[in-house]
Scaffold this motif. Structure first.
Motif, PDB file in Angstrom:
ATOM      1  N   ASN A   1     -33.276   0.683  33.296  1.00  0.00           N
ATOM      2  CA  ASN A   1     -31.949   0.851  33.918  1.00  0.00           C
ATOM      3  C   ASN A   1     -32.046   1.067  35.420  1.00  0.00           C
ATOM      4  O   ASN A   1     -31.432   1.964  35.980  1.00  0.00           O
ATOM      5  N   GLU A   2     -32.838   0.231  36.033  1.00  0.00           N
ATOM      6  CA  GLU A   2     -33.097   0.391  37.466  1.00  0.00           C
ATOM      7  C   GLU A   2     -32.011  -0.339  38.269  1.00  0.00           C
ATOM      8  O   GLU A   2     -31.803  -1.546  38.089  1.00  0.00           O
ATOM      9  N   PRO A   3     -31.317   0.363  39.186  1.00  0.00           N
ATOM     10  CA  PRO A   3     -30.252  -0.296  39.966  1.00  0.00           C
ATOM     11  C   PRO A   3     -30.830  -1.409  40.842  1.00  0.00           C
ATOM     12  O   PRO A   3     -31.754  -1.164  41.624  1.00  0.00           O
ATOM     13  N   LEU A   4     -30.273  -2.603  40.699  1.00  0.00           N
ATOM     14  CA  LEU A   4     -30.783  -3.734  41.491  1.00  0.00           C
ATOM     15  C   LEU A   4     -30.313  -3.665  42.937  1.00  0.00           C
ATOM     16  O   LEU A   4     -30.836  -4.376  43.791  1.00  0.00           O
ATOM     17  N   SER A   5     -29.352  -2.798  43.213  1.00  0.00           N
ATOM     18  CA  SER A   5     -28.933  -2.596  44.615  1.00  0.00           C
ATOM     19  C   SER A   5     -30.125  -2.147  45.460  1.00  0.00           C
ATOM     20  O   SER A   5     -30.124  -2.329  46.672  1.00  0.00           O
ATOM     21  N   ARG A   6     -31.143  -1.576  44.825  1.00  0.00           N
ATOM     22  CA  ARG A   6     -32.336  -1.148  45.574  1.00  0.00           C
ATOM     23  C   ARG A   6     -33.243  -2.317  45.937  1.00  0.00           C
ATOM     24  O   ARG A   6     -34.206  -2.138  46.670  1.00  0.00           O
ATOM     25  N   TYR A   7     -32.994  -3.485  45.370  1.00  0.00           N
ATOM     26  CA  TYR A   7     -33.905  -4.634  45.551  1.00  0.00           C
ATOM     27  C   TYR A   7     -33.223  -5.832  46.204  1.00  0.00           C
ATOM     28  O   TYR A   7     -33.803  -6.905  46.248  1.00  0.00           O
ATOM     29  N   THR A   8     -31.964  -5.667  46.633  1.00  0.00           N
ATOM     30  CA  THR A   8     -31.263  -6.776  47.291  1.00  0.00           C
ATOM     31  C   THR A   8     -30.879  -6.347  48.703  1.00  0.00           C
ATOM     32  O   THR A   8     -30.553  -5.179  48.937  1.00  0.00           O
ATOM     33  N   THR A   9     -30.898  -7.298  49.643  1.00  0.00           N
ATOM     34  CA  THR A   9     -30.548  -6.956  51.026  1.00  0.00           C
ATOM     35  C   THR A   9     -29.051  -6.652  51.155  1.00  0.00           C
ATOM     36  O   THR A   9     -28.630  -6.022  52.119  1.00  0.00           O
ATOM     37  N   PHE A  10     -28.243  -7.109  50.197  1.00  0.00           N
ATOM     38  CA  PHE A  10     -26.811  -6.797  50.172  1.00  0.00           C
ATOM     39  C   PHE A  10     -26.565  -5.345  49.728  1.00  0.00           C
ATOM     40  O   PHE A  10     -25.483  -4.807  49.868  1.00  0.00           O
ATOM     41  N   ARG A  11     -27.603  -4.741  49.124  1.00  0.00           N
ATOM     42  CA  ARG A  11     -27.496  -3.378  48.537  1.00  0.00           C
ATOM     43  C   ARG A  11     -26.385  -3.327  47.481  1.00  0.00           C
ATOM     44  O   ARG A  11     -25.628  -2.361  47.388  1.00  0.00           O
ATOM     45  N   ILE A  12     -26.310  -4.424  46.717  1.00  0.00           N
ATOM     46  CA  ILE A  12     -25.322  -4.542  45.641  1.00  0.00           C
ATOM     47  C   ILE A  12     -26.068  -4.981  44.395  1.00  0.00           C
ATOM     48  O   ILE A  12     -27.028  -5.760  44.488  1.00  0.00           O
TER      49      ILE A  12
END
Ligand code: FAD
Length: 315
Positions: A20-31
């Motif tokens: 359940n890792e937030p993908l906002s941490r891995y995208t430059t959009f932070r979304i």
């Protein structure tokens, strides 16, 4: 899979699997909502181990690189997300150069290498053709899939072959540049439906030798250009591709839409084809802004803007 701590054994060590890792941490959009499972793969062995683990647990796989061209849905991604990227400090021994005739060299780099580092590293060796990558976010794998480009250059220009993993058979296969069918910000790899069969592991370019000092000064100039012209803040680069003969940013600006905001996302004041996450943006906000801009631009100019950013995951 009931264990609380899940790990994957790779020849390079133990890879922790996040749940359940937030993908906002891995995208430059932070979304981006959560990945059911997520693992970072900094080497080819890590990638192979992660994919074998997903196969064993019958999980669909999504491979991402720098996450700089992605809009991930607010409900995230089911299955395993493999983040194929590595810091440039880990890459020097994986960067291979072989002379090819008197004036060229074959340069082979792993998919996880930062794309901007590649431009710096090749120009420092006096090899020309990749200076335009200076300052571009993301890694080699993502840039090849997208056929990324800038300043008149694109990934496919000097690319001669790539090594892919076929996730159906677990064979390593070689593709030629032609098999990618590269076109403007598109390749066969990007056009393939998800979950995708092919994972990029390594890429070979054939680069001509040039004047090292000139190449390095061009790299420095293009890095400065990005600093001056590109908006700062969380974004995913150009939202729309440029329609034939014009620029998406120009049309958006002419339609008076600079600065327009929906929820937490806003059209950049500096470059109208960039949307900026002001801190609270959701994927739904971005989709709504995309739809509104498409509608206004179509009404005003009769041109349908096509998104360049790739929308993945669940809404
Ligand atoms: C500020 C900013 C400026 C930008 N400027 C430009 C520009 O000038 N020109 C341009 O073309 N783009 C630009 N972009 C967009 C983006 O940087 C590029 O498209 C970049 O090459 C994407 O690389 P990535 O590693 O972030 O890919 P991601 O966004 O992580 O992924 C892109 C695609 O590649 C797939 N993928 C990633 N790695 C692999 C792999 N190893 N195997 C198989 N599939 C893989 C993903 O599933 C996805 O389909 C910009 C983005 C930002 C934020």
């Amino acid at each position: 899979m009931n264990e609380r701590t899940v790990t994957i054994q790779s020849p390079t060590g133990i890879l922790p699997v996040k749940r359940n890792e937030p993908l906002s941490r891995y995208t430059t959009f932070r979304i981006g909502g959560p990945a059911d499972f997520l693992v970072r793969a900094a080497t080819r062995d890590d990638v192979l181990a992660a994919l074998a683990w997903a196969d064993q647990h019958q999980l669909p796989v999504t491979v991402i690189g720098g996450g700089s061209n992605l809009l991930v849905g607010d409900r995230g991604i089911r299955g395993l997300v493999v983040v194929v990227r590595a810091p440039s400090t880990q890459l020097d021994d994986q960067f291979r150069i072989e002379p090819d005739g008197q004036d060229h060299a074959l340069v082979t780099v792993p998919a996880q290498a930062p794309i901007s580092w590649l431009g710096h590293a090749t120009s420092a060796q006096g090899l020309a053709g990749l200076e335009w990558t200076a300052g571009l976010p993301g890694v080699v794998g993502g840039a090849v899939v997208n056929n990324a480009g800038a300043h008149g250059g694109e990934m496919a220009d000097y690319l001669v072959s790539l090594t892919l993993l076929d996730t159906e058979t677990f064979d390593l296969v070689q593709w030629t540049q032609a098999m990618l069918e590269p076109r403007y910000r598109m390749t066969t790899l990007k056009a393939a439906p998800r979950p995708r069969r092919w994972v990029v592991l390594e890429v070979t370019f054939r680069l001509p030798y040039g004047d090292r000092a000139e190449l390095q000064s061009r790299v420095a100039e293009l890095t400065r250009w990005r600093r001056v012209h590109q908006p700062t803040g969380a974004c995913a680069g150009s939202v729309f591709t440029n329609p034939p003969g014009t620029y998406a940013g120009y049309l958006i600006e002419q339609a008076g839409l600079k600065g327009l905001q929906i929820g937490g996302v806003k059209v950049s004041e500096r470059h109208a084809n960039f949307f900026i996450n002001t801190g609270t943006a959701t994927a739904a906000d971005v989709r709504a802004l995309i739809a509104m801009i498409q509608e206004v631009v179509q009404q005003r100019f009769g041109i349908v803007l096509v998104p360049e950013i790739e929308q993945i995951g669940e809404e």
